[in-house]
Design a protein around this motif. Structure first.
Motif, PDB file in Angstrom:
ATOM      1  N   TYR A   1      19.085  48.038  12.904  1.00 29.30           N
ATOM      2  CA  TYR A   1      18.440  48.834  11.750  1.00 29.30           C
ATOM      3  C   TYR A   1      19.404  49.613  10.693  1.00 29.30           C
ATOM      4  CZ  TYR A   1      14.022  47.966  13.934  1.00 29.30           C
ATOM      5  OH  TYR A   1      12.912  47.010  14.478  1.00 29.30           O
ATOM      6  N   SER A   2      20.633  49.224  10.956  1.00 34.86           N
ATOM      7  CA  SER A   2      21.792  49.973  10.404  1.00 34.86           C
ATOM      8  C   SER A   2      22.024  49.483   9.031  1.00 34.86           C
ATOM      9  CB  SER A   2      22.885  50.459  11.199  1.00 34.86           C
ATOM     10  OG  SER A   2      22.480  50.917  12.354  1.00 34.86           O
ATOM     11  N   GLY A   3      21.564  48.274   8.808  1.00 33.26           N
ATOM     12  CA  GLY A   3      21.965  47.547   7.477  1.00 33.26           C
ATOM     13  C   GLY A   3      22.639  46.221   7.933  1.00 33.26           C
ATOM     14  N   PHE A   4      23.523  45.548   7.066  1.00 31.08           N
ATOM     15  CA  PHE A   4      24.224  44.351   7.170  1.00 31.08           C
ATOM     16  C   PHE A   4      25.610  44.609   7.800  1.00 31.08           C
ATOM     17  CE2 PHE A   4      21.489  43.582   3.259  1.00 31.08           C
ATOM     18  CZ  PHE A   4      20.700  43.040   3.826  1.00 31.08           C
ATOM     19  N   MET A   5      25.877  43.881   8.673  1.00 30.48           N
ATOM     20  CA  MET A   5      27.008  44.002   9.546  1.00 30.48           C
ATOM     21  C   MET A   5      28.316  43.241   8.622  1.00 30.48           C
ATOM     22  SD  MET A   5      27.910  43.462  13.551  1.00 30.48           S
ATOM     23  CE  MET A   5      26.724  44.258  14.130  1.00 30.48           C
ATOM     24  N   MET A   6      29.278  43.959   8.418  1.00 33.98           N
ATOM     25  CA  MET A   6      30.194  43.345   7.701  1.00 33.98           C
ATOM     26  C   MET A   6      31.619  42.935   8.956  1.00 33.98           C
ATOM     27  SD  MET A   6      30.927  45.249   4.083  1.00 33.98           S
ATOM     28  CE  MET A   6      31.490  46.693   4.664  1.00 33.98           C
ATOM     29  N   ILE A   7      31.751  41.820   8.894  1.00 40.80           N
ATOM     30  CA  ILE A   7      32.860  41.227   9.804  1.00 40.80           C
ATOM     31  C   ILE A   7      33.858  40.421   9.003  1.00 40.80           C
ATOM     32  CG2 ILE A   7      33.191  39.854  11.960  1.00 40.80           C
ATOM     33  CD1 ILE A   7      30.382  40.181  12.504  1.00 40.80           C
ATOM     34  N   ASP A   8      35.255  40.641   9.295  1.00 43.47           N
ATOM     35  CA  ASP A   8      36.352  40.071   8.390  1.00 43.47           C
ATOM     36  C   ASP A   8      36.853  38.958   9.465  1.00 43.47           C
ATOM     37  OD1 ASP A   8      38.093  40.603  10.397  1.00 43.47           O
ATOM     38  OD2 ASP A   8      39.092  42.245   9.675  1.00 43.47           O
ATOM     39  N   ALA A   9      37.497  38.045   8.571  1.00 45.65           N
ATOM     40  CA  ALA A   9      38.054  36.887   9.202  1.00 45.65           C
ATOM     41  C   ALA A   9      38.647  36.949  10.604  1.00 45.65           C
ATOM     42  CB  ALA A   9      39.297  36.076   8.226  1.00 45.65           C
ATOM     43  N   MET A  10      39.046  38.065  11.209  1.00 51.43           N
ATOM     44  CA  MET A  10      39.703  38.210  12.240  1.00 51.43           C
ATOM     45  C   MET A  10      38.609  38.766  13.369  1.00 51.43           C
ATOM     46  SD  MET A  10      42.711  37.148  11.722  1.00 51.43           S
ATOM     47  CE  MET A  10      43.392  37.570  13.427  1.00 51.43           C
ATOM     48  N   ASN A  11      37.282  38.496  12.867  1.00 56.99           N
ATOM     49  CA  ASN A  11      36.186  39.233  13.968  1.00 56.99           C
ATOM     50  C   ASN A  11      36.522  40.537  14.155  1.00 56.99           C
ATOM     51  OD1 ASN A  11      34.375  37.343  16.429  1.00 56.99           O
ATOM     52  ND2 ASN A  11      33.769  39.303  15.423  1.00 56.99           N
ATOM     53  N   ARG A  12      36.617  41.433  13.053  1.00 58.87           N
ATOM     54  CA  ARG A  12      36.880  42.864  13.290  1.00 58.87           C
ATOM     55  C   ARG A  12      35.664  43.444  12.311  1.00 58.87           C
ATOM     56  NH1 ARG A  12      42.971  43.176  11.761  1.00 58.87           N
ATOM     57  NH2 ARG A  12      42.230  42.283   9.852  1.00 58.87           N
ATOM     58  N   PHE A  13      34.924  44.568  12.940  1.00 61.07           N
ATOM     59  CA  PHE A  13      33.832  45.215  12.342  1.00 61.07           C
ATOM     60  C   PHE A  13      34.237  45.977  11.427  1.00 61.07           C
ATOM     61  CE2 PHE A  13      31.195  49.084  12.262  1.00 61.07           C
ATOM     62  CZ  PHE A  13      29.827  48.637  11.749  1.00 61.07           C
ATOM     63  N   ARG A  14      33.574  45.866   9.994  1.00 63.44           N
ATOM     64  CA  ARG A  14      34.164  46.499   8.827  1.00 63.44           C
ATOM     65  C   ARG A  14      33.093  47.346   8.115  1.00 63.44           C
ATOM     66  NH1 ARG A  14      39.648  46.662   7.715  1.00 63.44           N
ATOM     67  NH2 ARG A  14      40.592  44.569   8.183  1.00 63.44           N
ATOM     68  N   GLY A  15      31.972  47.713   8.896  1.00 60.73           N
ATOM     69  CA  GLY A  15      31.096  48.597   8.575  1.00 60.73           C
ATOM     70  C   GLY A  15      29.884  47.763   8.242  1.00 60.73           C
ATOM     71  N   TYR A  16      29.065  49.076   7.573  1.00 59.88           N
ATOM     72  CA  TYR A  16      27.606  48.370   7.283  1.00 59.88           C
ATOM     73  C   TYR A  16      27.340  48.819   5.880  1.00 59.88           C
ATOM     74  CZ  TYR A  16      26.016  48.197  12.319  1.00 59.88           C
ATOM     75  OH  TYR A  16      25.819  47.801  13.462  1.00 59.88           O
ATOM     76  N   ILE A  17      26.373  48.042   5.053  1.00 59.10           N
ATOM     77  CA  ILE A  17      26.099  48.144   3.939  1.00 59.10           C
ATOM     78  C   ILE A  17      24.304  47.820   3.844  1.00 59.10           C
ATOM     79  CG2 ILE A  17      28.061  47.679   2.706  1.00 59.10           C
ATOM     80  CD1 ILE A  17      26.468  45.021   1.601  1.00 59.10           C
ATOM     81  N   GLY A  18      23.754  48.398   3.101  1.00 55.01           N
ATOM     82  CA  GLY A  18      22.485  47.940   2.667  1.00 55.01           C
ATOM     83  C   GLY A  18      21.466  48.734   3.870  1.00 55.01           C
TER      84      GLY A  18
END
Length: 474
Positions: A178-195
């Motif tokens: 329920y934290s929003g959309f998970m952002m993942i970069d091309a190296m499969n690293r977590f970049r945070g949430y939005i929304g």
């Protein structure tokens, strides 16, 4: 105004008569809502169904969840219960299928995104992965739950929908998050949430918290925010998301900073047709080349079209087994030609809607209007009014063009027909200012003359009164 009210009454009568028809006999129709009072205003048909895609070979579609249209107009279907991705031409011809028979192991795929090169990114819910496939369907890589101290170890990674931005970042809608959309970069690293949505403040809950037992307070602490149902990205990089089980702000538009910049309001319609109050349940959105937002409501089985300012343009669709109606619509896309495709999960088909001339004029005018080119928008708005003289948004568009030309009085008339009180007030203020500026000198001269004449009259009356007093001794 009388004409508008009469049209509304006639429209309501027509809608009541149509509602009495059996479901299979319902005609294709469109309507909009009165901007001030909210009643339905029938309008000319905005879309017609020119193709129903049902036959995609063996096996047929089975509870498909998601639909995607690429730059070439090709369609990709997340055929969930068949554990495959189906690739179709715009007219519904089977081009390819990617599943177990082709060596692609998928488990309940629920979302599909295709980049400019034709690479496919599949939100594979059952396996807990985002699977990257080449245009030929070969496995390229897999994205799993990222390793990050910011993510709870107990968080289950169950991707439901996925998109990619220009940087190559994946935005994943996770079913259990329920934290929003998970952002993942091309190296499969977590970049945070939005929304992320927040639990709205409620005075009732605050009062209950003050009077509740510790056990009851614990239950209140477990309240979760409304969840986003889907996400889509437009050609400019803005991300759109519908929120379910919400009584307002059901449609959001996020910029690169993750801020919702869309107009906050109530979208769709509430209904009591089932005997209880039902709010809209938007499950997907599609944005066309004009910036027109098509929001798919699974509750009413209707499509609501909005411009970038949040103005309702048209409503069409509904529940039923006839063309242009749905059993349970699960996804919607729009191609570059303006055709809308709607995926029906329960009927296992895709309907293609083609815009009418009326809809094309509205979209053209809306785009020009949104970009501030009111005078250019005047031409298509007038064409719209030739087809439907009661279309409220066209009157507002004409009024804004007239404002640019400083034709305040004519603009006031158009704002009134468009039931835009704020616009009418602004036009009236400009008209009053222009009137005062043009005639202020004469008004001052007239005021001075009136005061002078009044002074002479008072002076004359005083003189007459004094003469009478002297003559008769009063």
């Amino acid at each position: 105004m009388i004409k508008r009210i009469s049209a509304g009454i006639i429209g309501c009568c027509l809608l009541v008569l149509i509602a009495a028809l059996p479901v299979h006999a319902l005609p294709q129709m469109s309507y909009t809502l009165d901007p001030m009072y909210g009643y339905k205003i029938p309008i000319p048909l905005t879309y017609t169904v020119d193709n129903v895609i049902l036959d995609v070979g063996e096996p047929g579609l089975n509870k498909p969840s998601d639909l995607f249209s690429d730059d070439k107009g090709q369609l990709y279907v997340a055929d969930t219960d068949n554990n495959r991705i189906v690739k179709l031409s715009g007219d519904g011809k089977l081009l390819a299928s990617f599943g177990e028979e082709q060596g692609v192991a998928l488990d309940q795929p629920s979302g599909i995104f295709v980049d400019e090169l034709g690479d496919m990114f599949v939100a594979d819910t059952g396996s807990g992965k985002v699977i990257h496939l080449s245009p030929e369907g070969e496995l390229v890589e897999e994205f799993v739950k990222p390793e990050s101290s910011l993510l709870s170890p107990d968080l289950e990674f169950a991707p439901d929908k996925v998109i990619m931005d220009r940087r190559g970042y994946l935005y994943v809608l996770n079913k259990t998050d329920y934290s929003g959309f998970m952002m993942i970069d091309a190296m499969n690293r977590f970049r945070g949430y939005i929304g992320a949505n927040r639990v709205p403040f409620d005075w009732k809950k605050l009062l209950i918290r003050l009077l509740a037992t510790p056990e009851q307070r614990e239950q209140l602490n477990n309240a979760v925010p409304q969840q986003n149902a889907n996400l889509t990205i437009d050609s400019k990089g803005f991300i759109y998301a519908p929120t379910v089980l919400s009584t307002a702000d059901q449609i959001k538009k996020f910029n690169a900073m993750g801020e919702n910049i869309y107009k906050k309001q109530f979208f769709g319609e509430s209904s009591i047709d089932s005997g209880t109050l039902e709010n809209p349940y938007f499950v997907d959105m599609a944005i066309d080349q004009y910036g027109i937002i098509n929001a798919l409501d699974a509750m009413s089985r209707k499509i609501y079209q909005y411009d970038q300012e949040g103005n309702l343009l048209a409503v069409f669709g509904g529940q039923g087994d006839a063309k242009s109606r749905f059993e349970y619509p699960s996804s919607i896309v729009v191609d570059k030609a303006g055709s809308i495709y709607v995926l029906d999960r329960d009927r296992n088909n895709i309907q293609r809607f083609k815009p009418t001339r009326f809809a094309e004029l509205i979209h053209e005018a809306s785009q020009l209007h949104y970009n501030g080119r009111y005078e250019e928008a005047l031409v298509p708005w007038k064409e719209v009014l030739k087809i439907d003289e009661n279309y409220p948004l066209a009157h507002r568009g004409v009024a804004k063009a007239l404002m640019k030309e400083e034709k305040w009085k004519e603009a006031m008339k158009e704002f009134k027909l468009g039931e835009d009180q704020d616009g009418y007030s602004k036009a009236f203020a400009e008209y009053r200012h222009d009137f005062m500026r043009q005639y202020l000198g004469w008004i001052i001269i007239a005021a001075v003359l009136i005061v002078y004449v009044a002074y002479l009259i008072v002076r004359f009356m005083i003189r007459v009164t004094n003469t009478v007093i002297r003559r008769y001794g009063f």
